[in-house]
Design a protein around this motif. Structure first.
Motif, PDB file in Angstrom:
ATOM      1  N   VAL A 215     -13.729   9.115   5.405  1.00  0.00           N
ATOM      2  CA  VAL A 215     -14.008  10.000   4.264  1.00  0.00           C
ATOM      3  C   VAL A 215     -14.272   9.152   3.020  1.00  0.00           C
ATOM      4  O   VAL A 215     -13.650   8.111   2.829  1.00  0.00           O
ATOM      5  N   GLN A 216     -15.206   9.613   2.205  1.00  0.00           N
ATOM      6  CA  GLN A 216     -15.598   8.813   1.049  1.00  0.00           C
ATOM      7  C   GLN A 216     -15.127   9.425  -0.274  1.00  0.00           C
ATOM      8  O   GLN A 216     -15.087  10.626  -0.432  1.00  0.00           O
ATOM      9  N   SER A 217     -14.821   8.527  -1.199  1.00  0.00           N
ATOM     10  CA  SER A 217     -14.615   8.920  -2.590  1.00  0.00           C
ATOM     11  C   SER A 217     -15.957   8.840  -3.305  1.00  0.00           C
ATOM     12  O   SER A 217     -16.803   8.022  -2.949  1.00  0.00           O
ATOM     13  N   THR A 218     -16.132   9.659  -4.327  1.00  0.00           N
ATOM     14  CA  THR A 218     -17.420   9.738  -5.005  1.00  0.00           C
ATOM     15  C   THR A 218     -17.246   9.652  -6.521  1.00  0.00           C
ATOM     16  O   THR A 218     -16.329  10.280  -7.073  1.00  0.00           O
ATOM     17  N   VAL A 219     -18.111   8.876  -7.141  1.00  0.00           N
ATOM     18  CA  VAL A 219     -18.120   8.752  -8.595  1.00  0.00           C
ATOM     19  C   VAL A 219     -19.499   9.163  -9.090  1.00  0.00           C
ATOM     20  O   VAL A 219     -20.510   8.732  -8.530  1.00  0.00           O
ATOM     21  N   VAL A 220     -19.554  10.018 -10.104  1.00  0.00           N
ATOM     22  CA  VAL A 220     -20.818  10.410 -10.722  1.00  0.00           C
ATOM     23  C   VAL A 220     -20.711  10.071 -12.207  1.00  0.00           C
ATOM     24  O   VAL A 220     -19.745  10.468 -12.857  1.00  0.00           O
ATOM     25  N   ALA A 221     -21.677   9.313 -12.696  1.00  0.00           N
ATOM     26  CA  ALA A 221     -21.607   8.881 -14.104  1.00  0.00           C
ATOM     27  C   ALA A 221     -22.951   9.074 -14.789  1.00  0.00           C
ATOM     28  O   ALA A 221     -24.000   8.810 -14.200  1.00  0.00           O
ATOM     29  N   ALA A 229     -26.848   1.969 -17.844  1.00  0.00           N
ATOM     30  CA  ALA A 229     -26.764   2.278 -16.403  1.00  0.00           C
ATOM     31  C   ALA A 229     -26.903   1.017 -15.561  1.00  0.00           C
ATOM     32  O   ALA A 229     -26.140   0.804 -14.608  1.00  0.00           O
ATOM     33  N   THR A 230     -27.859   0.157 -15.917  1.00  0.00           N
ATOM     34  CA  THR A 230     -28.041  -1.057 -15.099  1.00  0.00           C
ATOM     35  C   THR A 230     -26.849  -1.998 -15.280  1.00  0.00           C
ATOM     36  O   THR A 230     -26.452  -2.681 -14.342  1.00  0.00           O
ATOM     37  N   GLU A 231     -26.262  -1.974 -16.472  1.00  0.00           N
ATOM     38  CA  GLU A 231     -25.050  -2.783 -16.678  1.00  0.00           C
ATOM     39  C   GLU A 231     -23.921  -2.294 -15.760  1.00  0.00           C
ATOM     40  O   GLU A 231     -23.190  -3.100 -15.175  1.00  0.00           O
ATOM     41  N   ALA A 232     -23.801  -0.985 -15.650  1.00  0.00           N
ATOM     42  CA  ALA A 232     -22.770  -0.418 -14.758  1.00  0.00           C
ATOM     43  C   ALA A 232     -23.036  -0.807 -13.305  1.00  0.00           C
ATOM     44  O   ALA A 232     -22.107  -1.144 -12.560  1.00  0.00           O
ATOM     45  N   ILE A 233     -24.301  -0.785 -12.909  1.00  0.00           N
ATOM     46  CA  ILE A 233     -24.658  -1.156 -11.525  1.00  0.00           C
ATOM     47  C   ILE A 233     -24.208  -2.583 -11.223  1.00  0.00           C
ATOM     48  O   ILE A 233     -23.547  -2.845 -10.207  1.00  0.00           O
ATOM     49  N   GLN A 288     -11.850   4.143  -8.537  1.00  0.00           N
ATOM     50  CA  GLN A 288     -11.299   3.918  -9.876  1.00  0.00           C
ATOM     51  C   GLN A 288     -11.930   2.674 -10.515  1.00  0.00           C
ATOM     52  O   GLN A 288     -12.275   2.681 -11.708  1.00  0.00           O
ATOM     53  N   ILE A 289     -12.111   1.622  -9.721  1.00  0.00           N
ATOM     54  CA  ILE A 289     -12.757   0.407 -10.243  1.00  0.00           C
ATOM     55  C   ILE A 289     -14.184   0.730 -10.680  1.00  0.00           C
ATOM     56  O   ILE A 289     -14.657   0.254 -11.721  1.00  0.00           O
ATOM     57  N   MET A 290     -14.875   1.576  -9.913  1.00  0.00           N
ATOM     58  CA  MET A 290     -16.252   1.941 -10.273  1.00  0.00           C
ATOM     59  C   MET A 290     -16.266   2.806 -11.531  1.00  0.00           C
ATOM     60  O   MET A 290     -17.147   2.665 -12.385  1.00  0.00           O
ATOM     61  N   VAL A 291     -15.284   3.697 -11.650  1.00  0.00           N
ATOM     62  CA  VAL A 291     -15.161   4.515 -12.873  1.00  0.00           C
ATOM     63  C   VAL A 291     -15.029   3.589 -14.086  1.00  0.00           C
ATOM     64  O   VAL A 291     -15.722   3.748 -15.105  1.00  0.00           O
ATOM     65  N   CYS A 294     -18.237   1.868 -15.034  1.00  0.00           N
ATOM     66  CA  CYS A 294     -19.149   2.792 -15.723  1.00  0.00           C
ATOM     67  C   CYS A 294     -18.706   3.008 -17.170  1.00  0.00           C
ATOM     68  O   CYS A 294     -19.526   2.984 -18.103  1.00  0.00           O
ATOM     69  N   GLU A 295     -17.408   3.191 -17.350  1.00  0.00           N
ATOM     70  CA  GLU A 295     -16.898   3.401 -18.708  1.00  0.00           C
ATOM     71  C   GLU A 295     -17.141   2.172 -19.568  1.00  0.00           C
ATOM     72  O   GLU A 295     -17.582   2.274 -20.715  1.00  0.00           O
ATOM     73  N   LYS A 296     -16.891   1.006 -18.986  1.00  0.00           N
ATOM     74  CA  LYS A 296     -17.092  -0.245 -19.723  1.00  0.00           C
ATOM     75  C   LYS A 296     -18.556  -0.397 -20.160  1.00  0.00           C
ATOM     76  O   LYS A 296     -18.858  -0.930 -21.223  1.00  0.00           O
ATOM     77  N   ALA A 297     -19.464   0.071 -19.298  1.00  0.00           N
ATOM     78  CA  ALA A 297     -20.893  -0.029 -19.619  1.00  0.00           C
ATOM     79  C   ALA A 297     -21.322   1.065 -20.600  1.00  0.00           C
ATOM     80  O   ALA A 297     -22.492   1.119 -20.996  1.00  0.00           O
ATOM     81  N   GLY A 298     -20.392   1.943 -20.967  1.00  0.00           N
ATOM     82  CA  GLY A 298     -20.698   2.950 -21.987  1.00  0.00           C
ATOM     83  C   GLY A 298     -21.174   4.284 -21.436  1.00  0.00           C
ATOM     84  O   GLY A 298     -21.952   4.994 -22.093  1.00  0.00           O
ATOM     85  N   ALA A 299     -20.693   4.642 -20.239  1.00  0.00           N
ATOM     86  CA  ALA A 299     -21.084   5.940 -19.669  1.00  0.00           C
ATOM     87  C   ALA A 299     -20.666   7.061 -20.616  1.00  0.00           C
ATOM     88  O   ALA A 299     -19.614   6.993 -21.253  1.00  0.00           O
ATOM     89  N   THR A 300     -21.510   8.090 -20.732  1.00  0.00           N
ATOM     90  CA  THR A 300     -21.188   9.219 -21.604  1.00  0.00           C
ATOM     91  C   THR A 300     -20.291  10.217 -20.889  1.00  0.00           C
ATOM     92  O   THR A 300     -19.596  11.008 -21.524  1.00  0.00           O
TER      93      THR A 300
END
Lengths: 452, 452
Positions: A215-221, A229-233, A288-291, A294-300
């Motif tokens: 089963v997978q966890s999912t993050v949407v940002a 966005a590319t910084e988050a990637i 959580q690490i991916m969240v 994304c936050e660090k890269a400035g996700a809205t």
């Protein structure tokens, strides 16, 4: 053309010549308006049918275009005037061996059917093109198809352990087998994967399988800029291996939201959908690490779910982006890839190309491996618009090559992209390709006009 | 032979002709007594040196035997009388890119050096031949080398994304690159991996890397019979994907215990060493499942440790099995593989071959992927014993072929096994191989006598 000898060599009903029926075999999803009209379609039922067709075609120097489900996007299955379309759609057997974790599948089976057959044994065939419900496993092997999971699990060639392939003169050969390790002789299996029907016709595949995916966890940002966005990637891929890392730009977000009403942020410049399939609670930890990336890269906005169904809905939204954007108009579907650090340059460069040519280009991407699908909207009734769209199509490939990338990450070269292949590979690699082609298909009957 | 032109085309000191120095380049670890004496050894420092050597050799029709670290076990680097040995041992640069998770390595770097260089960036290059401290990454690519981790992580070809390779006529070409997905043109990169220097000389590799491997749990189990051990193997691989699953028979256990005094069960018929690198406590959970599979199969003793150092000691013991058995006498080292369900038939068949030929054969194996290394002890001073050992060597390959297996899982065909290759591949695949060879090396100067 005298088809009697061919008809006599094949089972009743295998050879179609009715012009009404031939129409359905002229084009693949590249919808090449210049597609030819074949003299006949052979719907092979077994390896012997494929062999008989190629023996006949080889003897009479008749071009043969191999065809799986016809869902290719590069015109690899575009028919040739007066040639034979050799369809494997009726070759649909599969056997699964849970002990060696392999399946032996015929080429006409759809990717989704392979996935379902192995799932009954608790197993998983990873490669997952967006078209997985309608593309064939034989076509997947012929194009070395990819998909969403490749960022962690690799592409089709990584799962092909062996095959039966019929050579240009009609000789069937068996290559490889259900062995993870085999260094006996040249790596011929791998050579035929991705050869787009130019070296032989695959009649059976031995596929490597994995245990069923957890089963997978999912993050949407959502992001206000492509840069963020590319910084988050890069932040995500630099830390862990997501099981999926997909990108949609503003046009795609809005096109999907128009159709699906999921509450996507219409004001966002970019949306990422990332997943983790690490075991147990490690999936949530990776999410959580991916969240945080994304936050660090400035996700809205960042959303995170452990609910499998909810996660699937976002994945489905991403898969639906191509048909959704297609509502804006017919698409020229690109497939360029770059080394990951150049992804930002590629996406901003594509925006500049769109503006310069005054065409709408939506970018969706398998972002985690740098493989983008710019969707060029065009109006076939408007000659000028169509010309500008095609110019943009070429310029995007030129840009990818300049950035050290590839003109096709997973769709293949086919006929649509072959004019750009020499720019990517250079004359020496083209000459090398030609030498192999000539050695294996001296009369040039196999898918002439594709790749070369 | 007039070497002046060659010497003039290369840096000072690159060409060795001193007979004392040439001796060290006549054989690889296959120690072929029939090895030739080369006219010269070229120790290339860069791609241009390799290209100059091949241009010269191509013009003068001089055979060239490419050589990495010379640790090959199939005679792929056995020198040819009057030819050139082209060594890449001085080409040792590496750069690591943590963002794309790739490394660009020259062929002369040892596998262990690649592992160490990427580990500095928290990354991991998985393929791990037992000889990893002394085999070169170029040789690994040339033979599609394997190792202990392949049961979960695949073989060398799965990690080669691109390369620079110099063709027979001295033309250097670049294939692939740091992109996980690339469907542009034929899969030439994969064709050169495993081609054993018969199609070109690899001068640079772009390698795919993974995040550093997590700490592993280790299970060690002893069995009173081969049947019980093979049952445990199938029990384990049918449930999960171990990161390692190794087998030693009674002779190997005792030879290792003689040297290392680890407390291995000398009375056991077989020993398995299995590991899990699942994240966090999942490793212990997988280890527990493996413990239960061993117990269910009737293991006489099962030991389980979470201690990384202790686990490494057992892995080292398994790696040490070949030199340990070698204390009994010089070895003919086999490398046959079978589909996993036939592993029991292979191991018992090998015992019968040993008895029939009155020779000592110890079997160690990468059991999880069905790849065995029967070690045939022989006495070169005893002509009759040597003849029987060689007969057993051939019979083991015949047996593997009969069981649907391969004559070489990871060492390559070289010169030692080429007489058996047609039995495995059949005449049509041999003819196909020959067509590719002739197309790429029309004068047959590249590693003549290897594979074909």
């Amino acid at each position: 053309m005298d088809l009697h000898e061919l008809v006599a060599a094949l089972p009743e009903g295998a050879v179609l010549t009715d012009p009404d029926l031939l129409i359905g075999y002229r084009q693949d999803w590249a919808r090449d308006p210049g597609a030819g009209t074949p003299a006949a379609v052979v719907r092979a039922t077994c390896t012997a049918d494929v062999a008989a067709t190629l023996r006949w075609a080889h003897a009479h120097r008749v071009p043969v275009v191999p065809r799986g489900a016809g869902s290719g996007l590069s015109g690899g299955a575009t028919a040739v005037d007066g040639g034979i379309v050799l369809s494997t759609e009726r070759m649909r057997a599969i056997t699964v061996d849970p002990i060696t974790r392999t399946a032996v599948a015929q080429p006409g089976l759809l990717n989704a059917e392979v996935k379902r057959a192995v799932a009954e044994h608790g197993l998983w065939y990873p490669p997952d093109p967006s078209s997985f419900e309608m593309c064939s496993i034989g076509g997947n092997a012929a194009t070395n198809a990819g998909g969403l999971c490749c960022v962690k699990y690799g592409v089709t060639t990584d799962y092909v352990l062996g095959m039966e392939v019929v050579l240009a003169d009609g000789t069937p050969v068996r290559l490889g087998g259900p062995r993870l390790k085999d260094s006996a002789g040249l790596s011929l299996t791998k050579l035929f994967v991705g050869s787009e029907g130019t070296l032989g016709v695959i009649t059976e595949l031995t596929l490597r399988l994995l245990p069923a995916q957890p089963v997978q966890s999912t993050v949407v940002a959502s992001f206000a800029s492509l840069t963020a966005a590319t910084e988050a990637i890069l932040g995500i891929t630099g830390t862990l291996r997501p099981s999926m890392l997909e990108f949609m730009d503003s046009i795609a977000i809005n096109a999907v939201e128009d159709e699906m009403r999921m509450g996507l942020d219409r004001a966002a410049a970019a949306l990422l959908v990332a997943r983790s399939d690490a075991p147990g609670e490690f999936a949530a930890r990776e999410a959580q690490i991916m969240v945080e990336a994304c936050e660090k890269a400035g996700a809205t906005e960042v959303f995170h779910t452990e609910d499998a169904e909810e996660g699937e809905a976002f994945t489905a939204a991403r898969r639906f982006a191509i048909p959704a954007v297609e509502r804006l108009g017919p698409l020229l579907l690109e497939d360029v890839g770059v080394p990951l650090p150049r992804l930002g340059d590629l996406v901003t460069g594509i925006a500049a190309i769109a503006e310069r040519n005054d065409v709408t280009v939506s970018v969706i991407a398998h972002a985690g491996d740098g493989n983008t699908h710019p969707l060029i909207v065009h109006d076939p009734a408007d000659a000028d618009n169509t010309a500008r769209a095609h110019r943009a199509f070429g310029e995007i490939m030129d840009l990818a090559i300049t950035l050290g990338g590839t003109i096709t990450g997973e769709h293949g070269v086919g006929r649509l992209k072959k004019d750009w292949l020499p720019d990517q590979l250079g004359p020496d690699v083209m000459a090398l390709t030609r030498r192999i082609k000539d050695a294996l298909d001296p009369h040039g009957i196999l898918n002439p006009g594709a790749i070369l």
